[in-house]
Design a protein around this motif. Structure first.
Motif, PDB file in Angstrom:
ATOM      1  N   SER A  16       0.551  -1.070  -0.143  1.00  0.00           N
ATOM      2  CA  SER A  16      -0.183   0.122   0.008  1.00  0.00           C
ATOM      3  C   SER A  16       0.755   1.450  -0.196  1.00  0.00           C
ATOM      4  O   SER A  16       1.915   1.237   0.866  1.00  0.00           O
ATOM      5  N   PHE A  17       0.701   1.775  -0.150  1.00  0.00           N
ATOM      6  CA  PHE A  17       1.225   3.506  -0.855  1.00  0.00           C
ATOM      7  C   PHE A  17      -0.141   4.401   0.087  1.00  0.00           C
ATOM      8  O   PHE A  17      -1.329   4.825  -0.443  1.00  0.00           O
ATOM      9  N   SER A  18       0.201   5.493  -0.029  1.00  0.00           N
ATOM     10  CA  SER A  18      -0.628   6.142   0.994  1.00  0.00           C
ATOM     11  C   SER A  18       0.292   7.959   0.778  1.00  0.00           C
ATOM     12  O   SER A  18       1.019   8.162   0.659  1.00  0.00           O
ATOM     13  N   ALA A  19      -0.705   9.080  -0.028  1.00  0.00           N
ATOM     14  CA  ALA A  19      -0.688  10.108  -0.706  1.00  0.00           C
ATOM     15  C   ALA A  19      -1.748  10.727  -1.022  1.00  0.00           C
ATOM     16  O   ALA A  19      -3.042  10.425  -0.948  1.00  0.00           O
ATOM     17  N   ALA A  20      -1.570  12.673  -0.738  1.00  0.00           N
ATOM     18  CA  ALA A  20      -2.113  13.721  -0.700  1.00  0.00           C
ATOM     19  C   ALA A  20      -3.046  13.551  -2.515  1.00  0.00           C
ATOM     20  O   ALA A  20      -3.780  13.915  -1.902  1.00  0.00           O
ATOM     21  N   THR A  21      -1.727  13.814  -3.041  1.00  0.00           N
ATOM     22  CA  THR A  21      -2.223  13.612  -4.757  1.00  0.00           C
ATOM     23  C   THR A  21      -1.705  12.508  -5.296  1.00  0.00           C
ATOM     24  O   THR A  21      -1.895  11.416  -4.914  1.00  0.00           O
ATOM     25  N   PHE A  22      -2.286  12.872  -6.178  1.00  0.00           N
ATOM     26  CA  PHE A  22      -2.275  11.588  -7.870  1.00  0.00           C
ATOM     27  C   PHE A  22      -0.881  11.368  -7.692  1.00  0.00           C
ATOM     28  O   PHE A  22      -0.041  10.380  -7.797  1.00  0.00           O
ATOM     29  N   GLU A  23      -0.190  12.425  -8.632  1.00  0.00           N
ATOM     30  CA  GLU A  23       1.142  12.973  -8.769  1.00  0.00           C
ATOM     31  C   GLU A  23       2.389  12.085  -7.542  1.00  0.00           C
ATOM     32  O   GLU A  23       3.068  11.048  -8.306  1.00  0.00           O
ATOM     33  N   ILE A  26       2.103   8.025  -7.808  1.00  0.00           N
ATOM     34  CA  ILE A  26       2.542   8.271  -8.775  1.00  0.00           C
ATOM     35  C   ILE A  26       4.132   8.119  -8.606  1.00  0.00           C
ATOM     36  O   ILE A  26       4.740   7.246  -9.087  1.00  0.00           O
ATOM     37  N   ALA A  27       4.585   9.002  -8.224  1.00  0.00           N
ATOM     38  CA  ALA A  27       5.774   8.867  -7.195  1.00  0.00           C
ATOM     39  C   ALA A  27       6.089   8.289  -6.441  1.00  0.00           C
ATOM     40  O   ALA A  27       7.606   7.190  -6.963  1.00  0.00           O
ATOM     41  N   LEU A  28       5.477   7.676  -5.814  1.00  0.00           N
ATOM     42  CA  LEU A  28       5.802   6.236  -4.892  1.00  0.00           C
ATOM     43  C   LEU A  28       5.957   4.764  -5.532  1.00  0.00           C
ATOM     44  O   LEU A  28       6.848   4.131  -5.387  1.00  0.00           O
ATOM     45  N   MET A  61      -2.225   5.410 -23.300  1.00  0.00           N
ATOM     46  CA  MET A  61      -1.174   5.819 -21.792  1.00  0.00           C
ATOM     47  C   MET A  61      -2.344   6.782 -21.065  1.00  0.00           C
ATOM     48  O   MET A  61      -2.231   6.807 -20.210  1.00  0.00           O
ATOM     49  N   GLU A  62      -3.086   7.236 -22.138  1.00  0.00           N
ATOM     50  CA  GLU A  62      -4.097   8.769 -21.466  1.00  0.00           C
ATOM     51  C   GLU A  62      -4.886   8.013 -20.869  1.00  0.00           C
ATOM     52  O   GLU A  62      -5.582   8.327 -19.986  1.00  0.00           O
ATOM     53  N   ARG A  63      -5.511   6.522 -21.726  1.00  0.00           N
ATOM     54  CA  ARG A  63      -6.487   6.234 -20.953  1.00  0.00           C
ATOM     55  C   ARG A  63      -6.239   5.506 -18.994  1.00  0.00           C
ATOM     56  O   ARG A  63      -6.522   5.415 -18.862  1.00  0.00           O
ATOM     57  N   TYR A  64      -5.465   4.952 -20.075  1.00  0.00           N
ATOM     58  CA  TYR A  64      -4.204   4.338 -18.576  1.00  0.00           C
ATOM     59  C   TYR A  64      -4.155   5.391 -17.632  1.00  0.00           C
ATOM     60  O   TYR A  64      -4.728   5.215 -16.298  1.00  0.00           O
ATOM     61  N   PHE A  65      -3.643   6.221 -17.177  1.00  0.00           N
ATOM     62  CA  PHE A  65      -3.905   6.517 -16.453  1.00  0.00           C
ATOM     63  C   PHE A  65      -4.431   7.875 -16.149  1.00  0.00           C
ATOM     64  O   PHE A  65      -5.329   8.358 -14.744  1.00  0.00           O
ATOM     65  N   ASN A  66      -5.793   8.093 -17.159  1.00  0.00           N
ATOM     66  CA  ASN A  66      -7.195   8.623 -16.246  1.00  0.00           C
ATOM     67  C   ASN A  66      -7.426   8.109 -15.578  1.00  0.00           C
ATOM     68  O   ASN A  66      -8.630   8.620 -14.520  1.00  0.00           O
ATOM     69  N   GLU A  67      -7.867   6.473 -15.777  1.00  0.00           N
ATOM     70  CA  GLU A  67      -8.517   5.681 -15.030  1.00  0.00           C
ATOM     71  C   GLU A  67      -7.454   5.279 -13.944  1.00  0.00           C
ATOM     72  O   GLU A  67      -9.012   5.632 -13.058  1.00  0.00           O
ATOM     73  N   LYS A  68      -6.261   5.525 -13.832  1.00  0.00           N
ATOM     74  CA  LYS A  68      -5.806   5.495 -12.528  1.00  0.00           C
ATOM     75  C   LYS A  68      -5.912   6.916 -11.479  1.00  0.00           C
ATOM     76  O   LYS A  68      -6.838   6.902 -10.500  1.00  0.00           O
ATOM     77  N   ARG A  69      -6.268   7.932 -12.433  1.00  0.00           N
ATOM     78  CA  ARG A  69      -6.386   8.661 -10.966  1.00  0.00           C
ATOM     79  C   ARG A  69      -8.053   8.767 -10.847  1.00  0.00           C
ATOM     80  O   ARG A  69      -8.547   9.926  -9.842  1.00  0.00           O
ATOM     81  N   LEU A  71      -9.703   6.510 -10.093  1.00  0.00           N
ATOM     82  CA  LEU A  71      -9.915   5.542  -9.533  1.00  0.00           C
ATOM     83  C   LEU A  71      -9.543   6.034  -7.972  1.00  0.00           C
ATOM     84  O   LEU A  71      -9.508   6.161  -6.917  1.00  0.00           O
ATOM     85  N   PHE A  72      -7.966   6.469  -8.703  1.00  0.00           N
ATOM     86  CA  PHE A  72      -7.608   7.862  -6.733  1.00  0.00           C
ATOM     87  C   PHE A  72      -8.567   8.281  -6.299  1.00  0.00           C
ATOM     88  O   PHE A  72      -8.993   8.694  -4.977  1.00  0.00           O
ATOM     89  N   GLU A  73      -9.474   9.300  -7.261  1.00  0.00           N
ATOM     90  CA  GLU A  73      -9.797  10.663  -6.894  1.00  0.00           C
ATOM     91  C   GLU A  73     -11.323  10.110  -6.150  1.00  0.00           C
ATOM     92  O   GLU A  73     -11.924  10.989  -5.516  1.00  0.00           O
ATOM     93  N   SER A  74     -11.858   8.708  -6.355  1.00  0.00           N
ATOM     94  CA  SER A  74     -13.518   8.217  -6.069  1.00  0.00           C
ATOM     95  C   SER A  74     -12.652   7.605  -4.599  1.00  0.00           C
ATOM     96  O   SER A  74     -14.020   7.445  -3.586  1.00  0.00           O
ATOM     97  N   LEU A  75     -11.775   7.068  -4.337  1.00  0.00           N
ATOM     98  CA  LEU A  75     -11.053   6.424  -2.739  1.00  0.00           C
ATOM     99  C   LEU A  75     -11.726   7.563  -1.844  1.00  0.00           C
ATOM    100  O   LEU A  75     -11.124   9.195  -1.886  1.00  0.00           O
ATOM    101  N   PRO A  76     -12.144   7.153  -0.877  1.00  0.00           N
ATOM    102  CA  PRO A  76     -12.730   7.748   0.673  1.00  0.00           C
ATOM    103  C   PRO A  76     -10.665   8.419   1.241  1.00  0.00           C
ATOM    104  O   PRO A  76     -10.104   7.672   1.165  1.00  0.00           O
ATOM    105  N   SER A  77     -10.862  10.100   1.849  1.00  0.00           N
ATOM    106  CA  SER A  77      -9.288  10.383   2.249  1.00  0.00           C
ATOM    107  C   SER A  77      -9.635   9.799   3.785  1.00  0.00           C
ATOM    108  O   SER A  77     -10.311   9.512   4.690  1.00  0.00           O
TER     109      SER A  77
END
Length: 78
Positions: A16-23, A26-28, A61-69, A71-77
């Motif tokens: 698991s990785f925890s981050a405040a932003t999608f960027e 991705i770095a983690l 690649m853009e579709r892939y990143f948009n899907e992952k973004r 998913l990230f946005e849909s997760l609870p904080s």
């Protein structure tokens, strides 16, 4: 903060990785991927090959990143 697993990000394990932003997320993920690459971890190498194949198509690649973004946005904080 939001949490995602390597697998959710296109990888091969449940780390698991925890981050405040999608960027940050991705770095983690990239850092973990480099560690697994250096170790020669076969499942991660396979996942990297699949992502590398996506890079042949900018649209894919853009579709892939948009899907992952999305998913990230849909997760609870946390």
């Amino acid at each position: 903060m939001k949490t995602m697993t390597c697998k959710q990000l296109g990888g091969a394990c449940e780390l698991s990785f925890s981050a405040a932003t999608f960027e940050e997320m991705i770095a983690l993920s990239k850092q973990h991927g480099m560690e697994m690459f250096q170790k020669g971890d076969a499942p991660h190498l396979e996942a990297m090959q699949a992502i590398k194949k996506l890079m042949d198509s900018p649209e894919a690649m853009e579709r892939y990143f948009n899907e992952k973004r999305a998913l990230f946005e849909s997760l609870p904080s946390e």
